[in-house]
Write a protein that holds these residues in place. Structure first.
Motif, PDB file in Angstrom:
ATOM      1  N   PRO A 120       0.805  -1.234   0.000  1.00  0.00           N
ATOM      2  CA  PRO A 120       0.000   0.000   0.000  1.00  0.00           C
ATOM      3  C   PRO A 120       0.833   1.276   0.000  1.00  0.00           C
ATOM      4  CG  PRO A 120      -0.733  -1.538   1.706  1.00  0.00           C
ATOM      5  CD  PRO A 120       0.594  -2.025   1.221  1.00  0.00           C
ATOM      6  N   PHE A 121       2.127   1.169   0.309  1.00  0.00           N
ATOM      7  CA  PHE A 121       2.963   2.352   0.433  1.00  0.00           C
ATOM      8  C   PHE A 121       3.856   2.566  -0.788  1.00  0.00           C
ATOM      9  CE2 PHE A 121       1.893   0.778   4.630  1.00  0.00           C
ATOM     10  CZ  PHE A 121       1.336   1.920   5.202  1.00  0.00           C
ATOM     11  N   LYS A 122       3.514   1.901  -1.877  1.00  0.00           N
ATOM     12  CA  LYS A 122       4.217   2.126  -3.137  1.00  0.00           C
ATOM     13  C   LYS A 122       3.553   3.260  -3.923  1.00  0.00           C
ATOM     14  CE  LYS A 122       5.930  -2.617  -3.574  1.00  0.00           C
ATOM     15  NZ  LYS A 122       7.344  -2.314  -3.542  1.00  0.00           N
ATOM     16  N   PHE A 123       2.658   4.002  -3.274  1.00  0.00           N
ATOM     17  CA  PHE A 123       1.910   5.076  -3.905  1.00  0.00           C
ATOM     18  C   PHE A 123       2.040   6.327  -3.056  1.00  0.00           C
ATOM     19  CE2 PHE A 123      -0.196   1.003  -3.538  1.00  0.00           C
ATOM     20  CZ  PHE A 123      -0.163   0.540  -4.846  1.00  0.00           C
ATOM     21  N   THR A 124       1.981   7.474  -3.720  1.00  0.00           N
ATOM     22  CA  THR A 124       2.085   8.736  -2.981  1.00  0.00           C
ATOM     23  C   THR A 124       0.777   9.094  -2.290  1.00  0.00           C
ATOM     24  OG1 THR A 124       1.534   9.931  -5.019  1.00  0.00           O
ATOM     25  CG2 THR A 124       3.880   9.624  -4.506  1.00  0.00           C
ATOM     26  N   THR A 125      -0.332   8.604  -2.821  1.00  0.00           N
ATOM     27  CA  THR A 125      -1.637   8.841  -2.196  1.00  0.00           C
ATOM     28  C   THR A 125      -2.459   7.555  -2.278  1.00  0.00           C
ATOM     29  OG1 THR A 125      -2.616   9.617  -4.279  1.00  0.00           O
ATOM     30  CG2 THR A 125      -1.664  11.293  -2.808  1.00  0.00           C
ATOM     31  N   ILE A 126      -3.514   7.500  -1.490  1.00  0.00           N
ATOM     32  CA  ILE A 126      -4.434   6.366  -1.571  1.00  0.00           C
ATOM     33  C   ILE A 126      -5.832   6.894  -1.830  1.00  0.00           C
ATOM     34  CG2 ILE A 126      -3.047   4.885  -0.082  1.00  0.00           C
ATOM     35  CD1 ILE A 126      -4.952   5.526   2.210  1.00  0.00           C
ATOM     36  N   PRO A 127      -6.684   6.112  -2.487  1.00  0.00           N
ATOM     37  CA  PRO A 127      -8.050   6.579  -2.781  1.00  0.00           C
ATOM     38  C   PRO A 127      -8.835   6.820  -1.496  1.00  0.00           C
ATOM     39  CG  PRO A 127      -7.482   4.635  -4.083  1.00  0.00           C
ATOM     40  CD  PRO A 127      -6.410   4.790  -3.058  1.00  0.00           C
ATOM     41  N   SER A 128      -9.831   7.646  -1.597  1.00  0.00           N
ATOM     42  CA  SER A 128     -10.703   7.924  -0.462  1.00  0.00           C
ATOM     43  C   SER A 128     -11.374   6.634   0.004  1.00  0.00           C
ATOM     44  CB  SER A 128     -11.766   8.953  -0.857  1.00  0.00           C
ATOM     45  OG  SER A 128     -12.680   9.167   0.200  1.00  0.00           O
ATOM     46  N   GLY A 129     -11.300   6.363   1.290  1.00  0.00           N
ATOM     47  CA  GLY A 129     -11.915   5.166   1.857  1.00  0.00           C
ATOM     48  C   GLY A 129     -11.029   3.950   1.865  1.00  0.00           C
ATOM     49  N   ALA A 130      -9.843   4.042   1.262  1.00  0.00           N
ATOM     50  CA  ALA A 130      -8.938   2.892   1.241  1.00  0.00           C
ATOM     51  C   ALA A 130      -8.377   2.638   2.636  1.00  0.00           C
ATOM     52  CB  ALA A 130      -7.798   3.129   0.260  1.00  0.00           C
ATOM     53  N   GLN A 131      -8.147   1.363   2.951  1.00  0.00           N
ATOM     54  CA  GLN A 131      -7.603   0.980   4.243  1.00  0.00           C
ATOM     55  C   GLN A 131      -6.446  -0.001   4.055  1.00  0.00           C
ATOM     56  OE1 GLN A 131     -10.744  -0.543   6.729  1.00  0.00           O
ATOM     57  NE2 GLN A 131     -11.923   1.356   6.675  1.00  0.00           N
ATOM     58  N   PHE A 132      -5.624  -0.118   5.072  1.00  0.00           N
ATOM     59  CA  PHE A 132      -4.524  -1.074   5.085  1.00  0.00           C
ATOM     60  C   PHE A 132      -4.338  -1.550   6.514  1.00  0.00           C
ATOM     61  CE2 PHE A 132      -2.995   3.315   5.004  1.00  0.00           C
ATOM     62  CZ  PHE A 132      -2.321   3.410   6.204  1.00  0.00           C
ATOM     63  N   SER A 133      -3.537  -2.578   6.696  1.00  0.00           N
ATOM     64  CA  SER A 133      -3.363  -3.153   8.034  1.00  0.00           C
ATOM     65  C   SER A 133      -2.656  -2.167   8.957  1.00  0.00           C
ATOM     66  CB  SER A 133      -2.541  -4.445   7.938  1.00  0.00           C
ATOM     67  OG  SER A 133      -2.216  -4.915   9.243  1.00  0.00           O
ATOM     68  N   LEU A 134      -3.259  -1.949  10.115  1.00  0.00           N
ATOM     69  CA  LEU A 134      -2.666  -1.044  11.110  1.00  0.00           C
ATOM     70  C   LEU A 134      -1.592  -1.725  11.936  1.00  0.00           C
ATOM     71  CD1 LEU A 134      -5.943   0.712  12.267  1.00  0.00           C
ATOM     72  CD2 LEU A 134      -4.124   1.703  10.866  1.00  0.00           C
ATOM     73  N   VAL A 135      -1.403  -3.029  11.748  1.00  0.00           N
ATOM     74  CA  VAL A 135      -0.314  -3.731  12.440  1.00  0.00           C
ATOM     75  C   VAL A 135       0.722  -4.199  11.429  1.00  0.00           C
ATOM     76  CG1 VAL A 135      -1.668  -4.441  14.439  1.00  0.00           C
ATOM     77  CG2 VAL A 135      -1.648  -5.894  12.412  1.00  0.00           C
ATOM     78  N   SER A 136       0.745  -3.571  10.254  1.00  0.00           N
ATOM     79  CA  SER A 136       1.784  -3.886   9.274  1.00  0.00           C
ATOM     80  C   SER A 136       3.105  -3.292   9.751  1.00  0.00           C
ATOM     81  CB  SER A 136       1.415  -3.332   7.901  1.00  0.00           C
ATOM     82  OG  SER A 136       1.336  -1.913   7.924  1.00  0.00           O
ATOM     83  N   ALA A 137       4.188  -3.794   9.215  1.00  0.00           N
ATOM     84  CA  ALA A 137       5.517  -3.361   9.670  1.00  0.00           C
ATOM     85  C   ALA A 137       5.748  -1.864   9.487  1.00  0.00           C
ATOM     86  CB  ALA A 137       6.592  -4.177   8.946  1.00  0.00           C
ATOM     87  N   PRO A 138       5.384  -1.242   8.346  1.00  0.00           N
ATOM     88  CA  PRO A 138       5.619   0.204   8.217  1.00  0.00           C
ATOM     89  C   PRO A 138       4.919   1.025   9.294  1.00  0.00           C
ATOM     90  CG  PRO A 138       5.155  -0.754   6.065  1.00  0.00           C
ATOM     91  CD  PRO A 138       4.859  -1.818   7.087  1.00  0.00           C
ATOM     92  N   VAL A 139       3.692   0.614   9.670  1.00  0.00           N
ATOM     93  CA  VAL A 139       2.960   1.349  10.705  1.00  0.00           C
ATOM     94  C   VAL A 139       3.652   1.205  12.053  1.00  0.00           C
ATOM     95  CG1 VAL A 139       0.768   1.566  11.941  1.00  0.00           C
ATOM     96  CG2 VAL A 139       0.770   1.090   9.478  1.00  0.00           C
ATOM     97  N   LEU A 140       4.019  -0.019  12.416  1.00  0.00           N
ATOM     98  CA  LEU A 140       4.647  -0.248  13.719  1.00  0.00           C
ATOM     99  C   LEU A 140       5.995   0.450  13.823  1.00  0.00           C
ATOM    100  CD1 LEU A 140       3.812  -4.036  14.247  1.00  0.00           C
ATOM    101  CD2 LEU A 140       2.643  -2.048  15.211  1.00  0.00           C
ATOM    102  N   PHE A 141       6.787   0.417  12.746  1.00  0.00           N
ATOM    103  CA  PHE A 141       8.078   1.097  12.771  1.00  0.00           C
ATOM    104  C   PHE A 141       7.899   2.616  12.864  1.00  0.00           C
ATOM    105  CE2 PHE A 141      10.037  -2.772  10.651  1.00  0.00           C
ATOM    106  CZ  PHE A 141      10.843  -3.089  11.734  1.00  0.00           C
ATOM    107  N   HIS A 142       6.881   3.133  12.205  1.00  0.00           N
ATOM    108  CA  HIS A 142       6.676   4.584  12.253  1.00  0.00           C
ATOM    109  C   HIS A 142       6.216   5.021  13.641  1.00  0.00           C
ATOM    110  CE1 HIS A 142       6.139   8.509  10.331  1.00  0.00           C
ATOM    111  NE2 HIS A 142       5.157   8.669  11.214  1.00  0.00           N
TER     112      HIS A 142
END
Length: 407
Positions: free
Chosen positions: A309-331
Motif C-alpha cells: 500500500p505504500f508504493k503510492f504517494t496517495t491512496i483513494p478515499s476510503g482505502a484501508q490497510f493493516s494497522l499492524v503492518s511493519a511500516p505502521v509499527l516502525f513509524h
C-alpha cells in the motif's frame, strides 16, 4: 466445481472489496510480476501447483451454492473465496519444493515415492494438509461481529446476510479443519500430528494479541507503554511445540510484528517444512533448519505484502490497510504521536483517517526499515538453502527469495 469456478470468474465478479483496489505503479507491477513468475516456475519443478492443491480440497457444490447467495453483499468471506481462486497461494508448493530439495533417508522405501512430484506420497499429503489449514485460518478470519442488541432489528435483511455469511465461514472453516486432521491422521505419525496441530493453537492465539476494534480488526500497541527488556532467546525456535514467550514483545515494533505473523502464517509454513523432513527420516538438526526456513520465508513474504500500500504517494478515499503492518509499527516507534489517530479506531477502524497515516508513514523511516526486515528474513531463509545440495528445487526456491529481495 465448474459451478464454483463460474461463480468466481473475474469478469463476472461484482466489486465487494472493503476498500478500493489500489493501482500498482510500474515498479511494483514489475516486482510482483517477477515474484509471480518465480512462483510459477517453481511450481513446475514439482508439477503440482498450489492452485490445484486448493481446488482438490476446496469446497463442495453445496458450499459453492451458499457462497453464490452472498454475491453482491460485502461479507468478508466472499472476498476471501475470490482471493483463494485468483491469488497465488504457495504454501503447499513450498513444502513440496523444500521436500524435493532436501531429499529423504536412504532407508525410506522407494515405493513411497510419488513419481509425479519427486517427493514421498506422505509429503504430498502434508502439503495438501498445509493448504487446507491455511484456508481454514483465512476462512475463519471472516466471521463478522453482529450488531449490538440495542441496534438489532433495524435492518433484518442486512443482519441475515451477515449471519448467513458467518455460518458459512464457521462451518466451512470447521469442515476444512476436520478434513485436514483426518488426512493428517492417515499418516500415522504422532509426532507430526502434535507438531502440525500446534499450528492450530497458534492460529487461535493470533486472534488474542493486543488491542482490537469491535469487529476484531487488530490495532497496534501504544508505543508509549513499551518498556525495553532484556529479551531471552526465542522460545519458539528452541521448542516450537511450546507457546511463544511474549515477554517484551508488545510495543517492540519488530518483535510484535514477527509474533503476529509467526502465529498466523510462519508457524504453519515452518512446521510443515519441518514435518516434511521428519517424514523423510532426516535428522532433527536438519528438521529444525526446515522450520527456520519456512518461518523466515513466510515473514519475508509478509513484509513484501506490507509494503504494497505504500508504493503510492496517495491512496483513494476510503482505502484501508493493516494497522499492524511493519511500516505502521516502525513509524509509531519513530513518531508515537501518530497513535492518537489510531486510537480513534477503538470502536471501528472506519473512524481512522487512513490517508493521514499513509502520508505520515511515507515521510518517516518505516518503509526502509520494512525493506531491511524483508531482506533480513530472505537472507535467513537463503542461508538454510545454501546448506543443501544443488538441485532444480533448490534453485526454484532461491529464485523466489531473490524476487522478494528486489523490493
Amino acid at each position: 466445481m465448474a459451478h464454483f469456478l463460474r461463480l468466481f470468474n473475474k469478469k463476472s465478479i461484482k466489486k465487494v472489496h472493503l476498500m478500493p483496489k489500489l493501482e500498482l505503479n510500474s515498479s511494483s507491477r514489475c516486482y510482483f510480476s517477477d515474484l509471480n513468475r518465480a512462483v510459477s516456475e517453481a511450481e513446475k519443478v514439482v508439477g503440482y501447483p498450489s492452485f490445484f492443491l486448493n481446488m482438490r480440497c476446496l469446497m463442495s457444490p453445496k458450499v459453492a451454492f451458499s457462497l453464490k447467495k452472498l454475491d453482491g453483499n460485502d461479507h468478508l468471506l466472499l472476498k476471501t473465496a475470490k482471493n483463494l481462486i485468483n491469488d497465488e497461494k504457495m504454501f503447499g508448493s513450498i513444502v513440496l519444493l523444500f521436500s524435493k530439495a532436501t531429499g529423504f533417508s536412504p532407508n525410506m522405501p522407494k515405493m513411497q515415492l510419488d513419481e509425479k512430484t519427486g517427493v514421498l506420497q506422505s509429503q504430498r499429503t502434508l502439503a495438501e494438509v498445509t493448504e487446507m489449514l491455511r484456508m481454514t485460518h483465512l476462512v475463519h478470519q471472516n466471521i463478522k461481529n453482529t450488531r449490538k442488541i440495542s441496534n438489532s432489528g433495524k435492518n433484518s435483511s442486512f443482519e441475515n446476510e451477515i449471519i448467513n455469511g458467518n455460518k458459512l465461514a464457521l462451518l466451512g472453516g470447521d469442515s476444512l479443519l476436520a478434513k485436514s486432521i483426518a488426512e493428517l491422521a492417515k499418516l500415522r505419525n504422532q509426532e507430526l500430528l502434535a507438531l502440525i496441530m500446534s499450528c492450530v493453537r497458534d492460529f487461535a492465539e493470533s486472534n488474542f494479541i493486543g488491542d482490537r476494534d469491535e469487529q476484531n480488526f487488530p490495532l497496534p500497541s501504544d508505543p508509549k507503554s513499551y518498556k525495553p527488556v532484556n529479551l531471552e532467546a526465542d522460545s519458539m525456535d528452541e521448542d516450537n511445540l511450546k507457546p511463544i514467550n511474549m515477554k517484551g514483545v508488545m510495543g517492540n515494533p519488530e518483535k510484535e510484528w514477527a509474533v503476529r505473523h509467526i502465529l498466523s502464517a510462519g508457524s504453519l509454513l515452518g512446521k510443515s517444512c519441518q514435518g516434511a523432513l521428519k517424514l523423510a527420516g532426516l535428522d532433527e538438526d536438519l528438521q529444525k533448519q526446515g522450520y527456520l526456513f519456512g518461518k523466515n520465508l513466510a515473514l519475508a513474504w509478509q513484509a513484501c505484502i506490507d509494503l504494497e500500500p505504500f508504493k503510492f504517494t496517495t491512496i483513494p478515499s476510503g482505502a484501508q490497510f493493516s494497522l499492524v503492518s511493519a511500516p505502521v509499527l516502525f513509524h509509531l516507534e519513530y513518531d508515537p504521536s501518530l497513535y492518537e489517530e489510531i486510537k480513534k479506531g477503538k470502536k471501528t477502524v472506519d473512524d481512522i483517517n487512513f490517508a493521514h497515516i499513509h502520508s505520515e508513514i511515507l515521510k518517516g523511516p518505516g518503509l526502509e526499515k520494512t525493506r531491511n526486515l524483508a531482506r533480513k528474513h530472505c537472507e535467513q531463509a537463503m542461508k538454510v538453502l545454501n546448506q543443501l545440495k544443488p538441485s532444480d528445487a533448490r534453485t526454484a526456491l532461491q529464485n523466489i527469495i531473490l524476487a522478494m529481495q528486489d523490493i
